[in-house]
Design a protein around this motif. Structure first.
Motif, PDB file in Angstrom:
ATOM      1  N   VAL A  87      37.323  37.545  24.053  1.00 20.00           N
ATOM      2  CA  VAL A  87      36.560  38.793  24.136  1.00 20.00           C
ATOM      3  C   VAL A  87      35.088  38.488  24.356  1.00 20.00           C
ATOM      4  CG1 VAL A  87      35.796  40.814  22.838  1.00 20.00           C
ATOM      5  CG2 VAL A  87      38.200  40.154  22.797  1.00 20.00           C
ATOM      6  N   ASP A  88      34.571  37.521  23.608  1.00 19.23           N
ATOM      7  CA  ASP A  88      33.165  37.149  23.736  1.00 19.23           C
ATOM      8  C   ASP A  88      32.872  36.624  25.138  1.00 19.23           C
ATOM      9  OD1 ASP A  88      30.514  36.582  22.518  1.00 19.23           O
ATOM     10  OD2 ASP A  88      31.045  34.518  22.963  1.00 19.23           O
ATOM     11  N   TRP A  89      33.759  35.800  25.676  1.00 21.09           N
ATOM     12  CA  TRP A  89      33.542  35.222  27.003  1.00 21.09           C
ATOM     13  C   TRP A  89      33.561  36.304  28.079  1.00 21.09           C
ATOM     14  CZ3 TRP A  89      35.421  34.614  31.884  1.00 21.09           C
ATOM     15  CH2 TRP A  89      34.928  33.532  32.632  1.00 21.09           C
ATOM     16  N   PHE A  90      34.556  37.183  28.046  1.00 21.86           N
ATOM     17  CA  PHE A  90      34.676  38.197  29.090  1.00 21.86           C
ATOM     18  C   PHE A  90      33.556  39.226  29.037  1.00 21.86           C
ATOM     19  CE2 PHE A  90      39.108  36.707  29.458  1.00 21.86           C
ATOM     20  CZ  PHE A  90      39.172  36.607  30.835  1.00 21.86           C
ATOM     21  N   GLU A  91      32.972  39.427  27.876  1.00 23.35           N
ATOM     22  CA  GLU A  91      31.884  40.395  27.781  1.00 23.35           C
ATOM     23  C   GLU A  91      30.562  39.823  28.271  1.00 23.35           C
ATOM     24  OE1 GLU A  91      31.805  41.961  23.824  1.00 23.35           O
ATOM     25  OE2 GLU A  91      33.325  43.466  24.292  1.00 23.35           O
ATOM     26  N   THR A  92      30.520  38.528  28.530  1.00 24.42           N
ATOM     27  CA  THR A  92      29.267  37.913  28.967  1.00 24.42           C
ATOM     28  C   THR A  92      29.408  37.152  30.286  1.00 24.42           C
ATOM     29  OG1 THR A  92      29.744  36.018  27.511  1.00 24.42           O
ATOM     30  CG2 THR A  92      28.304  37.736  26.639  1.00 24.42           C
ATOM     31  N   HIS A  93      30.551  37.279  30.941  1.00 27.51           N
ATOM     32  CA  HIS A  93      30.778  36.569  32.201  1.00 27.51           C
ATOM     33  C   HIS A  93      31.429  37.506  33.225  1.00 27.51           C
ATOM     34  CE1 HIS A  93      30.354  33.125  29.506  1.00 27.51           C
ATOM     35  NE2 HIS A  93      30.094  32.398  30.565  1.00 27.51           N
ATOM     36  N   PRO A  94      31.207  37.218  34.497  1.00 24.22           N
ATOM     37  CA  PRO A  94      31.937  37.958  35.526  1.00 24.22           C
ATOM     38  C   PRO A  94      33.425  37.609  35.483  1.00 24.22           C
ATOM     39  CG  PRO A  94      30.660  36.174  36.503  1.00 24.22           C
ATOM     40  CD  PRO A  94      30.249  36.254  35.068  1.00 24.22           C
ATOM     41  N   MET A  95      34.242  38.491  35.980  1.00 19.85           N
ATOM     42  CA  MET A  95      35.687  38.288  35.967  1.00 19.85           C
ATOM     43  C   MET A  95      36.070  37.115  36.879  1.00 19.85           C
ATOM     44  SD  MET A  95      38.143  39.807  34.294  1.00 19.85           S
ATOM     45  CE  MET A  95      37.102  41.126  33.749  1.00 19.85           C
ATOM     46  N   PRO A  96      36.959  36.225  36.425  1.00 21.69           N
ATOM     47  CA  PRO A  96      37.428  35.136  37.298  1.00 21.69           C
ATOM     48  C   PRO A  96      38.377  35.686  38.365  1.00 21.69           C
ATOM     49  CG  PRO A  96      38.650  35.128  35.247  1.00 21.69           C
ATOM     50  CD  PRO A  96      37.587  36.188  35.093  1.00 21.69           C
ATOM     51  N   ASP A  97      38.812  34.811  39.258  1.00 22.34           N
ATOM     52  CA  ASP A  97      39.773  35.236  40.278  1.00 22.34           C
ATOM     53  C   ASP A  97      41.185  35.337  39.704  1.00 22.34           C
ATOM     54  OD1 ASP A  97      37.889  35.234  42.503  1.00 22.34           O
ATOM     55  OD2 ASP A  97      37.870  33.064  42.255  1.00 22.34           O
ATOM     56  N   LEU A  98      41.494  34.471  38.731  1.00 25.99           N
ATOM     57  CA  LEU A  98      42.843  34.420  38.173  1.00 25.99           C
ATOM     58  C   LEU A  98      42.765  33.986  36.716  1.00 25.99           C
ATOM     59  CD1 LEU A  98      45.921  34.631  38.742  1.00 25.99           C
ATOM     60  CD2 LEU A  98      45.853  32.230  39.451  1.00 25.99           C
ATOM     61  N   LEU A  99      43.683  34.526  35.904  1.00 26.62           N
ATOM     62  CA  LEU A  99      43.700  34.219  34.475  1.00 26.62           C
ATOM     63  C   LEU A  99      45.083  33.722  34.067  1.00 26.62           C
ATOM     64  CD1 LEU A  99      42.441  34.394  31.624  1.00 26.62           C
ATOM     65  CD2 LEU A  99      43.100  36.800  31.575  1.00 26.62           C
ATOM     66  N   PHE A 100      45.131  32.546  33.411  1.00 31.66           N
ATOM     67  CA  PHE A 100      46.363  32.038  32.814  1.00 31.66           C
ATOM     68  C   PHE A 100      46.271  32.305  31.315  1.00 31.66           C
ATOM     69  CE2 PHE A 100      45.895  29.644  36.717  1.00 31.66           C
ATOM     70  CZ  PHE A 100      47.200  29.555  37.206  1.00 31.66           C
ATOM     71  N   MET A 101      47.207  33.091  30.792  1.00 29.72           N
ATOM     72  CA  MET A 101      47.079  33.573  29.418  1.00 29.72           C
ATOM     73  C   MET A 101      48.335  33.306  28.602  1.00 29.72           C
ATOM     74  SD  MET A 101      46.359  37.510  28.116  1.00 29.72           S
ATOM     75  CE  MET A 101      44.634  37.542  28.585  1.00 29.72           C
ATOM     76  N   ASP A 102      48.188  32.505  27.541  1.00 29.63           N
ATOM     77  CA  ASP A 102      49.274  32.342  26.579  1.00 29.63           C
ATOM     78  C   ASP A 102      49.375  33.626  25.757  1.00 29.63           C
ATOM     79  OD1 ASP A 102      51.265  31.322  24.996  1.00 29.63           O
ATOM     80  OD2 ASP A 102      49.940  30.071  23.782  1.00 29.63           O
ATOM     81  N   ILE A 103      50.562  34.019  25.379  1.00 34.93           N
ATOM     82  CA  ILE A 103      50.732  35.273  24.640  1.00 34.93           C
ATOM     83  C   ILE A 103      50.496  35.079  23.152  1.00 34.93           C
ATOM     84  CG2 ILE A 103      52.420  37.026  23.960  1.00 34.93           C
ATOM     85  CD1 ILE A 103      53.535  36.923  26.774  1.00 34.93           C
ATOM     86  N   HIS A 104      50.989  33.977  22.593  1.00 34.40           N
ATOM     87  CA  HIS A 104      50.854  33.737  21.153  1.00 34.40           C
ATOM     88  C   HIS A 104      49.638  32.845  20.899  1.00 34.40           C
ATOM     89  CE1 HIS A 104      54.689  35.562  20.056  1.00 34.40           C
ATOM     90  NE2 HIS A 104      55.171  35.031  21.166  1.00 34.40           N
ATOM     91  N   LEU A 105      48.585  33.423  20.315  1.00 37.17           N
ATOM     92  CA  LEU A 105      47.383  32.682  19.979  1.00 37.17           C
ATOM     93  C   LEU A 105      47.255  32.563  18.466  1.00 37.17           C
ATOM     94  CD1 LEU A 105      44.916  34.362  22.508  1.00 37.17           C
ATOM     95  CD2 LEU A 105      46.156  32.211  22.789  1.00 37.17           C
ATOM     96  N   ALA A 106      46.402  31.664  18.019  1.00 34.07           N
ATOM     97  CA  ALA A 106      46.292  31.404  16.583  1.00 34.07           C
ATOM     98  C   ALA A 106      45.866  32.639  15.805  1.00 34.07           C
ATOM     99  CB  ALA A 106      45.299  30.264  16.342  1.00 34.07           C
ATOM    100  N   ASP A 107      45.059  33.503  16.426  1.00 32.89           N
ATOM    101  CA  ASP A 107      44.585  34.685  15.701  1.00 32.89           C
ATOM    102  C   ASP A 107      45.294  35.965  16.133  1.00 32.89           C
ATOM    103  OD1 ASP A 107      43.422  34.570  18.203  1.00 32.89           O
ATOM    104  OD2 ASP A 107      41.442  35.231  17.544  1.00 32.89           O
TER     105      ASP A 107
END
Length: 251
Positions: A40-60
């Motif tokens: 959340v912190d990264w996306f609120e301070t950076h432009p959107m990338p071209d592609l996102l690889f996202m794991d579903i289960h994160l530690a938090d």
């Protein structure tokens, strides 16, 4: 192509980054994020990338919580060891759903889908090259005019120590410790400021390089910036952005 990986297992993130490098030489991994908070912190301070690889289960928690806080507009490839979230993944802008361990064929299939979605000619590089030839380098603000009663007060950008949100009001503090009230948002201001001089520390602060007195190591591998002017709270750099900040500060 610029891509971001959201993965809380370091070995899995490194393996995916290596596999992407083998399958797609033109893909640059610009960030590896480990948690919902960091993402959340990264996306609120950076432009959107071209592609996102996202794991579903994160530690938090589940990475779907990120969508509740940030508007993700780029294509997403979900990665997970489980398949029970496949349907939910396609409720957002997912283009593929890869089960771990990920192999080259599956990754290539996902990248082929991405390429199929972006087959229209992207002229950005050509435009950038043309602008460079024409001397069209982006120009940044050298001064702001700040309304104050019946006057407009000039505030030179090289005199700005930091800009921040305080009680829903955007304020700038000058190097001579004067306070100015700004009408723009931090996002708008950051687009007008030279990124070689100013850094978006977090959702609340933009800081000038010349205002940084020293840097403290903070809890959870974060950094705390100590500046030459008084600010209402600590300026914290999240763990996910420490490397980016260090690169910026030392360039």
């Amino acid at each position: 192509m610029k891509a971001v990986i959201i993965e809380d297992e370091n070995l899995a993130a490194q393996a995916l980054q290596k596999l992407i490098g083998e399958v797609s030489l033109e893909t640059e991994i610009i960030a590896i994020l480990e948690s919902i908070e960091d993402s959340v912190d990264w996306f609120e301070t950076h432009p959107m990338p071209d592609l996102l690889f996202m794991d579903i289960h994160l530690a938090d928690g589940s990475s779907f919580a990120i969508f509740e806080q940030v508007d993700i507009t780029c294509p997403i490839v979900f990665t997970t060891a489980y398949d029970e979230y496949a349907f939910k993944a396609f409720e957002v802008n997912s283009i593929d759903y890869l089960l771990k361990p990920i192999n080259k064929d599956d990754l290539q299939r996902a990248l082929n889908k991405y390429n199929a979605l972006t087959t229209s000619v992207d002229n950005k590089e050509h435009i950038d090259a043309l602008m460079t030839q024409l001397g069209g380098k982006k120009k940044y603000k050298s001064c702001f005019l700040i309304p104050e009663r019946d006057k407009l007060i000039p505030l030179a950008t090289n005199n700005i120590a930091c800009i921040f949100i305080d009680l829903k009001t955007v304020k700038a503090i000058s190097m001579d410790k004067r306070t100015y009230y700004m009408s723009q948002t931090l996002d708008d201001l950051m687009n007008q400021l030279d990124p070689e001089i100013f850094f978006r520390a977090n959702r609340q602060f933009i800081v000038s390089r010349q205002a940084i007195k020293d840097i403290s190591i903070w809890f959870g591998n974060k950094l705390s910036l100590n500046v030459v002017v008084d600010v209402p709270e600590k300026i914290i750099i999240s763990k996910a952005r420490v490397s980016e900040f260090k690169n910026w500060f030392s360039m």
